[in-house]
Motif scaffolding. Structure first.
Motif, short mmCIF file in Angstrom:
data_model
loop_
_atom_site.label_atom_id
_atom_site.label_comp_id
_atom_site.label_asym_id
_atom_site.label_seq_id
_atom_site.Cartn_x
_atom_site.Cartn_y
_atom_site.Cartn_z
N LEU A 55 22.33 10.91 -36.15
CA LEU A 55 23.64 10.18 -35.74
C LEU A 55 24.37 10.95 -34.38
O LEU A 55 24.82 10.22 -33.25
CB LEU A 55 24.67 10.45 -36.95
N ASN A 56 24.27 12.18 -34.30
CA ASN A 56 24.70 13.00 -33.08
C ASN A 56 23.73 12.70 -31.88
O ASN A 56 24.06 13.16 -30.80
CB ASN A 56 24.67 14.35 -33.31
N GLU A 57 22.74 12.12 -31.91
CA GLU A 57 21.77 11.94 -30.60
C GLU A 57 21.69 10.32 -30.42
O GLU A 57 21.10 9.97 -29.53
CB GLU A 57 20.33 12.47 -31.34
N ARG A 58 22.35 9.62 -31.02
CA ARG A 58 22.17 7.98 -30.98
C ARG A 58 23.12 7.67 -29.44
O ARG A 58 24.32 8.12 -29.48
CB ARG A 58 22.84 7.13 -31.93
N PRO A 59 22.65 6.96 -28.77
CA PRO A 59 23.05 6.60 -27.63
C PRO A 59 24.56 5.29 -27.73
O PRO A 59 25.01 5.18 -26.98
CB PRO A 59 22.16 6.06 -26.58
N PHE A 60 24.47 5.02 -28.84
CA PHE A 60 25.44 3.99 -29.42
C PHE A 60 26.38 4.15 -30.45
O PHE A 60 25.65 5.11 -31.38
CB PHE A 60 24.81 2.39 -29.52
N ALA A 61 27.41 3.75 -30.77
CA ALA A 61 28.31 4.44 -31.60
C ALA A 61 27.82 3.56 -32.92
O ALA A 61 27.89 4.51 -34.19
CB ALA A 61 29.75 3.93 -31.34
N GLY A 117 10.92 -8.78 -35.34
CA GLY A 117 11.22 -8.08 -34.37
C GLY A 117 12.55 -7.19 -34.22
O GLY A 117 12.52 -5.86 -34.17
N THR A 118 13.79 -7.76 -34.71
CA THR A 118 14.70 -7.12 -35.09
C THR A 118 15.09 -6.30 -36.04
O THR A 118 15.57 -5.10 -35.87
CB THR A 118 15.94 -8.22 -35.15
N ARG A 119 13.99 -6.57 -37.15
CA ARG A 119 14.21 -5.43 -38.16
C ARG A 119 13.37 -4.36 -37.57
O ARG A 119 13.64 -3.25 -38.20
CB ARG A 119 13.41 -6.04 -39.44
N SER A 120 12.15 -4.30 -36.90
CA SER A 120 11.57 -3.30 -36.47
C SER A 120 12.39 -2.44 -35.72
O SER A 120 12.50 -1.17 -35.68
CB SER A 120 10.13 -3.94 -35.68
N ILE A 121 13.14 -3.03 -34.81
CA ILE A 121 14.01 -2.15 -33.85
C ILE A 121 15.10 -1.44 -34.76
O ILE A 121 15.46 -0.33 -34.34
CB ILE A 121 14.79 -3.34 -32.92
N TYR A 122 15.82 -2.22 -35.84
CA TYR A 122 16.47 -1.66 -36.70
C TYR A 122 16.16 -0.20 -37.20
O TYR A 122 16.81 0.47 -37.51
CB TYR A 122 17.09 -2.61 -37.48
N LYS A 123 14.71 -0.48 -37.71
CA LYS A 123 14.28 0.62 -38.38
C LYS A 123 13.86 1.77 -37.50
O LYS A 123 14.15 3.15 -37.97
CB LYS A 123 12.96 0.11 -38.87
N LEU A 124 13.76 1.46 -36.18
CA LEU A 124 13.31 2.57 -35.28
C LEU A 124 15.04 3.22 -34.98
O LEU A 124 14.90 4.44 -34.83
CB LEU A 124 12.73 2.06 -33.90
N GLU A 125 15.68 2.43 -34.60
CA GLU A 125 16.98 2.82 -34.16
C GLU A 125 17.65 3.87 -35.45
O GLU A 125 18.53 4.66 -35.32
CB GLU A 125 18.15 1.91 -34.27
N SER A 126 17.34 3.39 -36.79
CA SER A 126 18.29 4.14 -37.69
C SER A 126 17.46 5.48 -38.24
O SER A 126 18.02 6.20 -38.65
CB SER A 126 17.94 3.18 -39.16
N ALA A 127 16.35 5.82 -37.55
CA ALA A 127 15.59 6.91 -37.53
C ALA A 127 16.10 8.01 -36.56
O ALA A 127 16.04 9.16 -36.61
CB ALA A 127 14.19 6.81 -37.32
N ILE A 128 16.99 7.46 -35.66
CA ILE A 128 17.64 8.39 -34.61
C ILE A 128 18.87 9.15 -35.22
O ILE A 128 19.39 8.47 -35.95
CB ILE A 128 18.10 7.53 -33.30
#
Length: 226
Positions: free
Chosen positions: A176-182, A163-174
């Motif tokens: 950099l200038n659009e990520r809601p987290f630093a 689950g956490t790897r799937s979330i990380y893969k989705l987050e890494s596709a965002i």
């Protein structure tokens, strides 16, 4: 005797001349056939690139120019000359094949590329299942009018890791200038810390949680019978 030798010599010369002439005609016929084939290939390639409004690739243009120059010379043909023509034809074939491969690869990349403003992410079936489940639960708990009492948890440590790897893969596709987290790594390490804190040999909070589940399971039949 001398007359017989002269006649034999003349016959031998005639046979050699006939054989040489036939061989020359045969080789010239091969050259003309190759010339005609190359002309048709060049005509087809030129028409193809004219319809696409593109310039002929440099390698193909150079190979065709070399073959045209070779056909225009046509010296006294020998066996090695035929081999030279074959070598030049193989160079043309390699250039055409390389141009086709490059064009096909470029078109494939263009077709597979996402539309402007979209991001394409490659996910496995397990990752899709994990993300769909987590997204559904997240949506339910984000709704103010949700009053669900069911509890859904990861079945084991492997399930949580997936689950956490799937979330990380989705987050890494965002972008950099659009990520809601630093920091992306901070989110990932936070989830990993939760997993490592829970799935340890004998954590006290997990023992209490398991005991609580055991008491609930034991009380369930009694409640149902009453």
């Amino acid at each position: 005797m001398i007359v017989l030798l002269i006649v034999v010599g003349l016959l031998a010369a005639l046979l050699w001349a006939c054989w040489s002439s036939a061989r020359s005609y045969y080789q010239h016929g091969r050259i003309r056939g190759m010339d005609e084939a190359v002309r048709q290939i060049v005509r087809g390639i030129g028409r193809h690139y004219e319809m696409a409004a593109r310039a002929t690739p440099e390698g193909v243009s150079k190979a065709m120019a070399d073959i045209k120059a070779m056909f225009s010379q046509r010296p006294h043909l020998k066996t090695k000359d035929i081999e030279r023509y074959h070598l030049q034809l193989s160079i043309l074939a390699d250039a055409i094949g390389e141009a086709c491969c490059s064009k096909g690869q470029a078109q494939g990349v263009e077709m597979m590329a996402p539309a402007e403003g979209y991001i394409r992410v490659d996910l496995s079936v397990i990752e899709l299942l994990q993300l769909s489940r987590l997204a559904h639960l997240g949506f339910l708990h984000m709704m103010p009018n949700y009053r669900g009492l069911e509890i859904q948890r990861f079945s084991d440590e492997l399930d949580a890791q997936e689950g956490t790897r799937s979330i990380y893969k989705l987050e890494s596709a965002i972008p950099l200038n659009e990520r809601p987290f630093a920091d992306l790594i901070t989110h990932y390490k936070g989830r990993e810390q939760l997993i490592s804190d829970w799935w340890q040999p004998t954590p006290a909070d997990r023992v209490g949680y398991v005991r609580g589940l055991g008491s609930l399971v034991a009380l369930a039949p009694a409640t149902a019978s009453s």
